[in-house]
Write a protein that holds these residues in place. Structure first.
Motif, PDB file in Angstrom:
ATOM      1  N   MET A   1       0.836  -1.204   0.000  1.00  0.00           N
ATOM      2  CA  MET A   1       0.000   0.000   0.000  1.00  0.00           C
ATOM      3  C   MET A   1       0.871   1.255   0.000  1.00  0.00           C
ATOM      4  O   MET A   1       1.968   1.261   0.567  1.00  0.00           O
ATOM      5  N   ILE A   2       0.386   2.317  -0.623  1.00  0.00           N
ATOM      6  CA  ILE A   2       1.086   3.607  -0.627  1.00  0.00           C
ATOM      7  C   ILE A   2       0.470   4.457   0.481  1.00  0.00           C
ATOM      8  O   ILE A   2      -0.658   4.942   0.371  1.00  0.00           O
ATOM      9  N   ALA A   3       1.211   4.644   1.579  1.00  0.00           N
ATOM     10  CA  ALA A   3       0.683   5.310   2.766  1.00  0.00           C
ATOM     11  C   ALA A   3       0.684   6.827   2.630  1.00  0.00           C
ATOM     12  O   ALA A   3      -0.167   7.509   3.198  1.00  0.00           O
ATOM     13  N   TYR A   4       1.660   7.362   1.909  1.00  0.00           N
ATOM     14  CA  TYR A   4       1.705   8.805   1.690  1.00  0.00           C
ATOM     15  C   TYR A   4       2.564   9.111   0.473  1.00  0.00           C
ATOM     16  O   TYR A   4       3.374   8.279   0.026  1.00  0.00           O
ATOM     17  N   ILE A   5       2.383  10.312  -0.057  1.00  0.00           N
ATOM     18  CA  ILE A   5       3.184  10.796  -1.178  1.00  0.00           C
ATOM     19  C   ILE A   5       3.848  12.105  -0.739  1.00  0.00           C
ATOM     20  O   ILE A   5       3.167  13.007  -0.251  1.00  0.00           O
ATOM     21  N   LYS A   6       5.155  12.193  -0.937  1.00  0.00           N
ATOM     22  CA  LYS A   6       5.888  13.408  -0.586  1.00  0.00           C
ATOM     23  C   LYS A   6       6.585  13.937  -1.830  1.00  0.00           C
ATOM     24  O   LYS A   6       7.350  13.230  -2.486  1.00  0.00           O
ATOM     25  N   GLY A   7       6.265  15.182  -2.188  1.00  0.00           N
ATOM     26  CA  GLY A   7       6.861  15.771  -3.378  1.00  0.00           C
ATOM     27  C   GLY A   7       6.356  17.187  -3.562  1.00  0.00           C
ATOM     28  O   GLY A   7       5.806  17.798  -2.639  1.00  0.00           O
ATOM     29  N   THR A   8       6.522  17.723  -4.766  1.00  0.00           N
ATOM     30  CA  THR A   8       6.103  19.095  -5.064  1.00  0.00           C
ATOM     31  C   THR A   8       4.687  19.108  -5.615  1.00  0.00           C
ATOM     32  O   THR A   8       4.372  18.405  -6.576  1.00  0.00           O
ATOM     33  N   LEU A   9       3.831  19.901  -4.985  1.00  0.00           N
ATOM     34  CA  LEU A   9       2.456  20.033  -5.468  1.00  0.00           C
ATOM     35  C   LEU A   9       2.466  20.884  -6.735  1.00  0.00           C
ATOM     36  O   LEU A   9       2.641  22.093  -6.691  1.00  0.00           O
ATOM     37  N   SER A  10       2.294  20.233  -7.893  1.00  0.00           N
ATOM     38  CA  SER A  10       2.454  20.930  -9.166  1.00  0.00           C
ATOM     39  C   SER A  10       1.141  21.422  -9.773  1.00  0.00           C
ATOM     40  O   SER A  10       1.107  22.437 -10.464  1.00  0.00           O
ATOM     41  N   THR A  11       0.040  20.711  -9.505  1.00  0.00           N
ATOM     42  CA  THR A  11      -1.231  21.058 -10.150  1.00  0.00           C
ATOM     43  C   THR A  11      -2.394  20.768  -9.206  1.00  0.00           C
ATOM     44  O   THR A  11      -2.382  19.772  -8.474  1.00  0.00           O
ATOM     45  N   ILE A  12      -3.402  21.663  -9.239  1.00  0.00           N
ATOM     46  CA  ILE A  12      -4.642  21.422  -8.512  1.00  0.00           C
ATOM     47  C   ILE A  12      -5.778  21.369  -9.525  1.00  0.00           C
ATOM     48  O   ILE A  12      -5.984  22.314 -10.290  1.00  0.00           O
ATOM     49  N   GLN A  13      -6.487  20.251  -9.561  1.00  0.00           N
ATOM     50  CA  GLN A  13      -7.613  20.072 -10.468  1.00  0.00           C
ATOM     51  C   GLN A  13      -8.910  20.108  -9.682  1.00  0.00           C
ATOM     52  O   GLN A  13      -8.908  20.245  -8.457  1.00  0.00           O
ATOM     53  N   GLU A  14     -10.025  19.962 -10.383  1.00  0.00           N
ATOM     54  CA  GLU A  14     -11.329  20.050  -9.717  1.00  0.00           C
ATOM     55  C   GLU A  14     -11.529  18.953  -8.683  1.00  0.00           C
ATOM     56  O   GLU A  14     -12.140  19.169  -7.637  1.00  0.00           O
ATOM     57  N   ASP A  15     -11.017  17.757  -8.970  1.00  0.00           N
ATOM     58  CA  ASP A  15     -11.236  16.649  -8.044  1.00  0.00           C
ATOM     59  C   ASP A  15      -9.945  15.944  -7.627  1.00  0.00           C
ATOM     60  O   ASP A  15      -9.984  14.885  -6.987  1.00  0.00           O
ATOM     61  N   ALA A  16      -8.801  16.522  -7.964  1.00  0.00           N
ATOM     62  CA  ALA A  16      -7.536  15.856  -7.656  1.00  0.00           C
ATOM     63  C   ALA A  16      -6.382  16.857  -7.624  1.00  0.00           C
ATOM     64  O   ALA A  16      -6.508  17.991  -8.110  1.00  0.00           O
ATOM     65  N   VAL A  17      -5.275  16.421  -7.038  1.00  0.00           N
ATOM     66  CA  VAL A  17      -4.026  17.185  -7.105  1.00  0.00           C
ATOM     67  C   VAL A  17      -2.981  16.293  -7.760  1.00  0.00           C
ATOM     68  O   VAL A  17      -3.103  15.066  -7.760  1.00  0.00           O
ATOM     69  N   ILE A  18      -1.969  16.929  -8.328  1.00  0.00           N
ATOM     70  CA  ILE A  18      -0.847  16.173  -8.894  1.00  0.00           C
ATOM     71  C   ILE A  18       0.426  16.555  -8.144  1.00  0.00           C
ATOM     72  O   ILE A  18       0.753  17.737  -8.021  1.00  0.00           O
ATOM     73  N   VAL A  19       1.078  15.543  -7.601  1.00  0.00           N
ATOM     74  CA  VAL A  19       2.307  15.752  -6.848  1.00  0.00           C
ATOM     75  C   VAL A  19       3.471  15.181  -7.650  1.00  0.00           C
ATOM     76  O   VAL A  19       3.454  14.011  -8.046  1.00  0.00           O
ATOM     77  N   ASP A  20       4.470  16.023  -7.911  1.00  0.00           N
ATOM     78  CA  ASP A  20       5.652  15.628  -8.667  1.00  0.00           C
ATOM     79  C   ASP A  20       6.685  15.042  -7.716  1.00  0.00           C
ATOM     80  O   ASP A  20       7.181  15.720  -6.819  1.00  0.00           O
ATOM     81  N   VAL A  21       7.002  13.777  -7.908  1.00  0.00           N
ATOM     82  CA  VAL A  21       8.015  13.112  -7.096  1.00  0.00           C
ATOM     83  C   VAL A  21       9.150  12.688  -8.017  1.00  0.00           C
ATOM     84  O   VAL A  21       9.043  11.718  -8.759  1.00  0.00           O
ATOM     85  N   GLN A  22      10.217  13.492  -8.034  1.00  0.00           N
ATOM     86  CA  GLN A  22      11.397  13.214  -8.863  1.00  0.00           C
ATOM     87  C   GLN A  22      11.019  12.954 -10.324  1.00  0.00           C
ATOM     88  O   GLN A  22      11.471  12.000 -10.952  1.00  0.00           O
ATOM     89  N   GLY A  23      10.162  13.825 -10.845  1.00  0.00           N
ATOM     90  CA  GLY A  23       9.809  13.744 -12.268  1.00  0.00           C
ATOM     91  C   GLY A  23       8.621  12.863 -12.588  1.00  0.00           C
ATOM     92  O   GLY A  23       8.202  12.791 -13.744  1.00  0.00           O
ATOM     93  N   VAL A  24       8.054  12.209 -11.586  1.00  0.00           N
ATOM     94  CA  VAL A  24       6.866  11.377 -11.803  1.00  0.00           C
ATOM     95  C   VAL A  24       5.671  12.072 -11.138  1.00  0.00           C
ATOM     96  O   VAL A  24       5.713  12.403  -9.952  1.00  0.00           O
ATOM     97  N   GLY A  25       4.604  12.309 -11.915  1.00  0.00           N
ATOM     98  CA  GLY A  25       3.427  12.988 -11.384  1.00  0.00           C
ATOM     99  C   GLY A  25       2.383  12.010 -10.881  1.00  0.00           C
ATOM    100  O   GLY A  25       1.867  11.208 -11.661  1.00  0.00           O
ATOM    101  N   TYR A  26       2.101  12.073  -9.591  1.00  0.00           N
ATOM    102  CA  TYR A  26       1.081  11.206  -8.991  1.00  0.00           C
ATOM    103  C   TYR A  26      -0.242  11.966  -8.901  1.00  0.00           C
ATOM    104  O   TYR A  26      -0.304  13.016  -8.256  1.00  0.00           O
ATOM    105  N   GLU A  27      -1.274  11.439  -9.547  1.00  0.00           N
ATOM    106  CA  GLU A  27      -2.602  12.038  -9.454  1.00  0.00           C
ATOM    107  C   GLU A  27      -3.301  11.479  -8.216  1.00  0.00           C
ATOM    108  O   GLU A  27      -3.469  10.269  -8.079  1.00  0.00           O
ATOM    109  N   ILE A  28      -3.707  12.387  -7.315  1.00  0.00           N
ATOM    110  CA  ILE A  28      -4.303  11.982  -6.041  1.00  0.00           C
ATOM    111  C   ILE A  28      -5.689  12.606  -5.933  1.00  0.00           C
ATOM    112  O   ILE A  28      -5.832  13.828  -5.908  1.00  0.00           O
ATOM    113  N   VAL A  29      -6.698  11.778  -5.899  1.00  0.00           N
ATOM    114  CA  VAL A  29      -8.080  12.251  -5.826  1.00  0.00           C
ATOM    115  C   VAL A  29      -8.401  12.665  -4.390  1.00  0.00           C
ATOM    116  O   VAL A  29      -8.139  11.923  -3.442  1.00  0.00           O
ATOM    117  N   CYS A  30      -8.975  13.864  -4.222  1.00  0.00           N
ATOM    118  CA  CYS A  30      -9.249  14.410  -2.888  1.00  0.00           C
ATOM    119  C   CYS A  30     -10.693  14.889  -2.783  1.00  0.00           C
ATOM    120  O   CYS A  30     -11.324  15.226  -3.788  1.00  0.00           O
TER     121      CYS A  30
END
Length: 201
Positions: A1-30
């Motif tokens: 399981m992925i317990a947390y994501i730590k990186g740069t908050l690059s984008t905020i969307q209507e239903d999600a954020v994208i966190v950049d972790v060393q060049g990989v963007g993780y889409e996280i629904v919030c």
């Protein structure tokens, strides 16, 4: 399981954020991605729940561990999926929701999208007594008797009045637990209290 994501908050969307972790963007629904607005382009740690099914994999994100824990408990209830659980988290604070379960307030629970009477009773049946550790105040103090029909009716009337003043359902629901704790049956006083709380938020 992925317990947390730590990186740069690059984008905020209507239903999600994208966190950049060393060049990989993780889409996280919030539930409410714009709560992270102040962290845009900064390093951030988001608590996550990795939801995996045969046909889908989704990362859900939360402001804190309490929200994440409540989410995991809600999706364990028959009739509630991840979208329904997020709708609850986006509309109420954790403490207010736990208190509603403890006092078996199915009227309050059915105010959330997708939660009917049957599902509300299932939430109470499955979760009552299992979430009290998340509430900072203890025992008898935290459970307020709102069974007084006059109080319930007055709060409903106050909610309608606030809607007519232009407040959103989400804003109104955020202050309802505090209004219920007052146990006041005077609609005008409830509206004044609600307006004071909404001005602070």
């Amino acid at each position: 399981m992925i317990a947390y994501i730590k990186g740069t908050l690059s984008t905020i969307q209507e239903d999600a954020v994208i966190v950049d972790v060393q060049g990989v963007g993780y889409e996280i629904v919030c539930a409410n991605p714009f709560l992270f607005q102040s962290e845009l382009n900064n390093e951030i740690t988001i608590n996550t729940y990795h939801y995996v099914r045969e046909d889908t994999q989704v990362l859900y994100g939360f402001k804190n561990e309490d929200e994440k824990y409540l989410f995991t408990k809600l999706i364990s209830v028959s009739g509630i999926g991840p979208k329904g659980a997020l709708a609850v988290l986006g509309s109420v604070d954790v403490t207010g929701f736990v208190e509603a379960i403890e006092r078996e307030d199915d009227k309050f629970l059915t105010s959330f999208p997708g939660v009917g009477k049957k599902t509300a009773r299932q939430i109470i049946l499955d979760l009552k007594g299992k979430l009290t550790s998340m509430v900072s105040v203890s025992g008898e103090q935290e459970i307020v008797d709102t069974s007084n029909p006059k109080t319930s009716d007055s709060i409903s009337e106050a909610q309608e009045a606030l809607k007519s003043l232009g407040y959103t359902e989400r804003e109104i629901k955020a202050v309802v637990p505090q209004l219920q704790s007052e146990n006041n049956s005077n609609t005008d006083e409830i509206i004044r209290k609600a307006l004071a709380l909404l001005m602070k938020n």
